[in-house]
Write a protein that holds these residues in place. Structure first.
Motif, PDB file in Angstrom:
ATOM      1  N   ILE A  61       0.822  -1.211   0.000  1.00 36.44           N
ATOM      2  CA  ILE A  61       0.000   0.000   0.000  1.00 36.44           C
ATOM      3  C   ILE A  61       0.863   1.272   0.000  1.00 36.44           C
ATOM      4  N   ASP A  62       0.176   2.398  -0.144  1.00 34.37           N
ATOM      5  CA  ASP A  62       0.909   3.665  -0.267  1.00 34.37           C
ATOM      6  C   ASP A  62       1.241   4.314   1.076  1.00 34.37           C
ATOM      7  N   LYS A  63       1.237   3.528   2.128  1.00 39.72           N
ATOM      8  CA  LYS A  63       1.799   3.997   3.404  1.00 39.72           C
ATOM      9  C   LYS A  63       3.158   3.321   3.520  1.00 39.72           C
ATOM     10  N   THR A  64       4.191   4.101   3.785  1.00 36.50           N
ATOM     11  CA  THR A  64       5.542   3.552   3.633  1.00 36.50           C
ATOM     12  C   THR A  64       6.502   4.007   4.737  1.00 36.50           C
ATOM     13  N   ILE A  65       7.598   3.253   4.791  1.00 35.80           N
ATOM     14  CA  ILE A  65       8.777   3.739   5.504  1.00 35.80           C
ATOM     15  C   ILE A  65       9.739   4.261   4.454  1.00 35.80           C
ATOM     16  N   VAL A  66      10.334   5.419   4.708  1.00 37.05           N
ATOM     17  CA  VAL A  66      11.383   5.934   3.829  1.00 37.05           C
ATOM     18  C   VAL A  66      12.678   5.889   4.610  1.00 37.05           C
ATOM     19  N   LEU A  67      13.688   5.343   3.979  1.00 38.02           N
ATOM     20  CA  LEU A  67      14.974   5.145   4.656  1.00 38.02           C
ATOM     21  C   LEU A  67      16.091   5.728   3.796  1.00 38.02           C
ATOM     22  N   ALA A  68      16.909   6.557   4.423  1.00 37.58           N
ATOM     23  CA  ALA A  68      18.074   7.129   3.740  1.00 37.58           C
ATOM     24  C   ALA A  68      19.302   6.371   4.223  1.00 37.58           C
ATOM     25  N   ILE A  69      20.159   5.991   3.307  1.00 40.50           N
ATOM     26  CA  ILE A  69      21.301   5.137   3.683  1.00 40.50           C
ATOM     27  C   ILE A  69      22.526   5.504   2.853  1.00 40.50           C
ATOM     28  N   SER A  70      23.691   5.393   3.476  1.00 42.56           N
ATOM     29  CA  SER A  70      24.937   5.694   2.764  1.00 42.56           C
ATOM     30  C   SER A  70      26.098   5.012   3.501  1.00 42.56           C
ATOM     31  N   PRO A  71      27.101   4.513   2.768  1.00 39.93           N
ATOM     32  CA  PRO A  71      28.259   3.905   3.440  1.00 39.93           C
ATOM     33  C   PRO A  71      29.032   4.974   4.207  1.00 39.93           C
ATOM     34  N   ASN A  72      29.711   4.589   5.284  1.00 48.11           N
ATOM     35  CA  ASN A  72      30.389   5.619   6.093  1.00 48.11           C
ATOM     36  C   ASN A  72      31.906   5.404   6.257  1.00 48.11           C
ATOM     37  N   ASN A  73      32.436   4.387   5.605  1.00 46.74           N
ATOM     38  CA  ASN A  73      33.884   4.108   5.717  1.00 46.74           C
ATOM     39  C   ASN A  73      34.344   3.879   7.150  1.00 46.74           C
ATOM     40  N   LEU A  74      33.457   3.436   7.993  1.00 45.44           N
ATOM     41  CA  LEU A  74      33.796   3.085   9.377  1.00 45.44           C
ATOM     42  C   LEU A  74      33.469   1.605   9.564  1.00 45.44           C
ATOM     43  N   THR A  75      33.701   1.107  10.780  1.00 45.81           N
ATOM     44  CA  THR A  75      33.293  -0.279  11.046  1.00 45.81           C
ATOM     45  C   THR A  75      32.001  -0.285  11.844  1.00 45.81           C
ATOM     46  N   LYS A  76      31.248   0.793  11.748  1.00 41.36           N
ATOM     47  CA  LYS A  76      30.035   0.971  12.557  1.00 41.36           C
ATOM     48  C   LYS A  76      28.795   1.131  11.683  1.00 41.36           C
ATOM     49  N   ILE A  77      27.657   0.806  12.302  1.00 34.27           N
ATOM     50  CA  ILE A  77      26.376   1.226  11.751  1.00 34.27           C
ATOM     51  C   ILE A  77      25.860   2.314  12.687  1.00 34.27           C
ATOM     52  N   ARG A  78      25.522   3.467  12.101  1.00 31.70           N
ATOM     53  CA  ARG A  78      24.925   4.530  12.918  1.00 31.70           C
ATOM     54  C   ARG A  78      23.512   4.737  12.406  1.00 31.70           C
ATOM     55  N   ALA A  79      22.532   4.603  13.301  1.00 29.44           N
ATOM     56  CA  ALA A  79      21.136   4.648  12.864  1.00 29.44           C
ATOM     57  C   ALA A  79      20.366   5.706  13.647  1.00 29.44           C
ATOM     58  N   TYR A  80      19.425   6.353  12.959  1.00 34.14           N
ATOM     59  CA  TYR A  80      18.578   7.343  13.624  1.00 34.14           C
ATOM     60  C   TYR A  80      17.123   7.138  13.210  1.00 34.14           C
ATOM     61  N   SER A  81      16.256   6.993  14.201  1.00 32.20           N
ATOM     62  CA  SER A  81      14.821   6.897  13.947  1.00 32.20           C
ATOM     63  C   SER A  81      14.202   8.288  14.111  1.00 32.20           C
ATOM     64  N   VAL A  82      13.689   8.814  13.009  1.00 36.97           N
ATOM     65  CA  VAL A  82      13.113  10.165  13.028  1.00 36.97           C
ATOM     66  C   VAL A  82      11.845  10.190  13.900  1.00 36.97           C
ATOM     67  N   ASP A  83      11.043   9.135  13.802  1.00 34.60           N
ATOM     68  CA  ASP A  83       9.770   9.139  14.533  1.00 34.60           C
ATOM     69  C   ASP A  83       9.968   8.959  16.041  1.00 34.60           C
ATOM     70  N   MET A  84      10.962   8.160  16.423  1.00 34.43           N
ATOM     71  CA  MET A  84      11.221   7.939  17.855  1.00 34.43           C
ATOM     72  C   MET A  84      12.203   8.976  18.405  1.00 34.43           C
ATOM     73  N   GLU A  85      12.854   9.716  17.498  1.00 35.90           N
ATOM     74  CA  GLU A  85      13.891  10.684  17.877  1.00 35.90           C
ATOM     75  C   GLU A  85      14.975  10.021  18.727  1.00 35.90           C
ATOM     76  N   GLU A  86      15.454   8.880  18.245  1.00 42.14           N
ATOM     77  CA  GLU A  86      16.482   8.121  18.981  1.00 42.14           C
ATOM     78  C   GLU A  86      17.584   7.669  18.033  1.00 42.14           C
ATOM     79  N   SER A  87      18.781   7.570  18.575  1.00 37.46           N
ATOM     80  CA  SER A  87      19.914   7.053  17.797  1.00 37.46           C
ATOM     81  C   SER A  87      20.407   5.743  18.400  1.00 37.46           C
ATOM     82  N   GLU A  88      21.077   4.967  17.576  1.00 31.50           N
ATOM     83  CA  GLU A  88      21.741   3.749  18.061  1.00 31.50           C
ATOM     84  C   GLU A  88      22.952   3.493  17.180  1.00 31.50           C
ATOM     85  N   GLU A  89      23.976   2.903  17.791  1.00 34.18           N
ATOM     86  CA  GLU A  89      25.191   2.559  17.029  1.00 34.18           C
ATOM     87  C   GLU A  89      25.551   1.107  17.270  1.00 34.18           C
TER      88      GLU A  89
END
Ligand code: ADP
Ligand code: MG
Length: 399
Positions: A61-89
């Motif tokens: 359906i036309d209700k969606t999650i939109v996700l922006a993603i890009s490599p960071n040249n680190l050994t980490k994943i850094r994530a941010y949830s806009v709706d929850m206003e929270e980060s995690e690494e």
């Protein structure tokens, strides 16, 4: 506004949500990203058929999650949830347990991809969406699908859409603790515009059928009842189906599941099973048949017939399978009398959640207004209503 954003906005028309996520990524990480759009889903017909190896008929359906993603040249994943206003690494080679619920899906998807022998590198991700959370439209599969399509686009593992669906399912099983079937992930990754997908839950073969009516909207009415009974009753239903199978197998050992049983066989052995077990099995056989019949209706563009089958599905779920509840029945009963309504039924496991309604577009406003008012009068609760249409499966947004 950054230069990158100006360039993109000039060439590509972005929705408000896409713009918001795109901008948040630039604000947080000060560079460009790619955008993934990943939809929620409905199931038009075919309820409680999946674990009997049967058929379901979902659509994206036309209700969606939109996700922006890009490599960071680190050994980490850094994530941010806009709706929850929270980060995690996360350290990519040492993924820790997160106490943030949304982050379990990201960590889980990465971990399951690694188990398949792939090596994602570090990346940054920002996401948000407009799929109501926990309403039965599968925002969770949308999140898994978005992360998997994003990683595939960045790193080119060569995963097929069906493999991604299975990885998404394992993410829920192994990292979130939800023992779901595969329908949600499958439709998220295989959905197409103006098409519904008939999925064979045994073989995972699928076929797309046309749903090409822009003048018909899919309207979901949330009963706002939480599924307290759903887990325990789900197990009881599964056991009852198995009981029926046990009896029938004595006569036809080659049948593996209710999906293989013909109504004649069930009728012949009716007296050997309890009345309840008989009704449960009868419902499953009829519902499977309804999925096939509904697909034929779509081939003929016969939405009247399709809508009638939705009502029949609801009746079966209410009377024979007994997984509806007062609030869902009230919603279907109010809907039944409204102009422009083609079909209505409870959607999902039951005991709460949403009803799904097919409504002619020009009647949608009066439909939603009446449902709101009458539901409040009869049940004393506010409903929440989502007007949707069929859209495409998870994809990388073209620039
Ligand atoms: P649903 O029926 O919507 O799939 P679930 O309980 O299975 O309900 O999944 C909901 C979970 O998915 C949320 O608790 C959250 O962890 C995650 N999720 C879904 N959408 C979002 C979002 N927009 N932002 C953050 N997390 C989300
Ligand atoms: Mg879910």
């Amino acid at each position: 506004m950054s230069t990158a954003e100006v360039n993109i906005s000039q060439n590509f028309k972005m929705t408000k949500l896409e713009k918001k996520i795109h901008k948040q990524f630039i604000t947080k990480f000060e560079r460009e990203s790619i955008l993934i759009q990943s939809p929620g889903r409905v199931n038009l017909i075919g309820e409680h058929t999946d674990y009997n190896d049967g058929f379901v008929l979902p659509a994206a359906i036309d209700k969606t999650i939109v996700l922006a993603i890009s490599p960071n040249n680190l050994t980490k994943i850094r994530a941010y949830s806009v709706d929850m206003e929270e980060s995690e690494e996360f350290e990519i080679d040492n993924l820790h347990e997160s106490n943030k619920h949304w982050a379990k899906y990201i960590k889980g998807a990465v971990s399951e991809v690694q188990k398949e022998g792939h090596h994602p590198r570090g990346f940054d991700v920002v996401f948000g969406g407009d799929i109501p959370i926990g309403a039965g439209l599968s925002s969770s599969a949308a999140l898994e699908g978005a992360v998997l399509v994003g990683m595939e686009e960045l790193f080119g593992f060569g995963l097929s859409r069906s493999e991604m669906a299975k990885i998404g399912q394992r993410t829920e099983h192994n990292h979130v603790g939800v023992k779901c079937g595969i329908m949600d992930q499958f439709i998220n990754l295989h959905g197409q515009e103006n098409k519904v997908l008939k999925l064979d839950c045994r073989s995972l073969d699928y076929e797309l059928f046309p749903f090409e009516r822009d003048d018909i909207k899919i309207v979901l009415c949330n009963s706002k009842v939480s599924h307290n009974l759903a887990d325990s009753e789900y197990n009881v239903r599964r056991a009852q189906c198995e009981k029926g199978m046990e009896i029938l197998k004595k006569y036809k050992p080659e049948i593996q599941n209710l999906r293989d049983v013909h109504m004649e066989l069930l009728q012949v052995h009716k007296d050997e099973m309890s009345e309840v077990v008989f009704r449960r099995c009868k419902y499953v056989l009829e519902e499977n048949q309804r999925v096939h019949d509904a697909c034929n209706d779509l081939k003929k563009n016969d939405f009247e017939a399709f809508g009638k089958r939705m009502f029949q599905s609801h009746e079966g779920l209410r009377q024979d399978y007994e997984v509806s509840c007062k609030e869902l029945d009230v919603l279907v009963d109010i809907a039944r009398d409204q102009p422009g309504l083609l079909g209505s039924r409870m959607m999902g496991g039951g005991f709460g959640g949403c009803t799904i309604n097919l409504v002619e577009e020009e009647q949608v406003d009066s439909f939603t207004e009446t449902i709101r008012k009458k539901y409040k009068d009869k049940v004393g609760k506010e409903t929440e209503i989502y007007v949707t249409q069929i859209s495409s499966g998870a994809k990388v947004l073209e620039r």
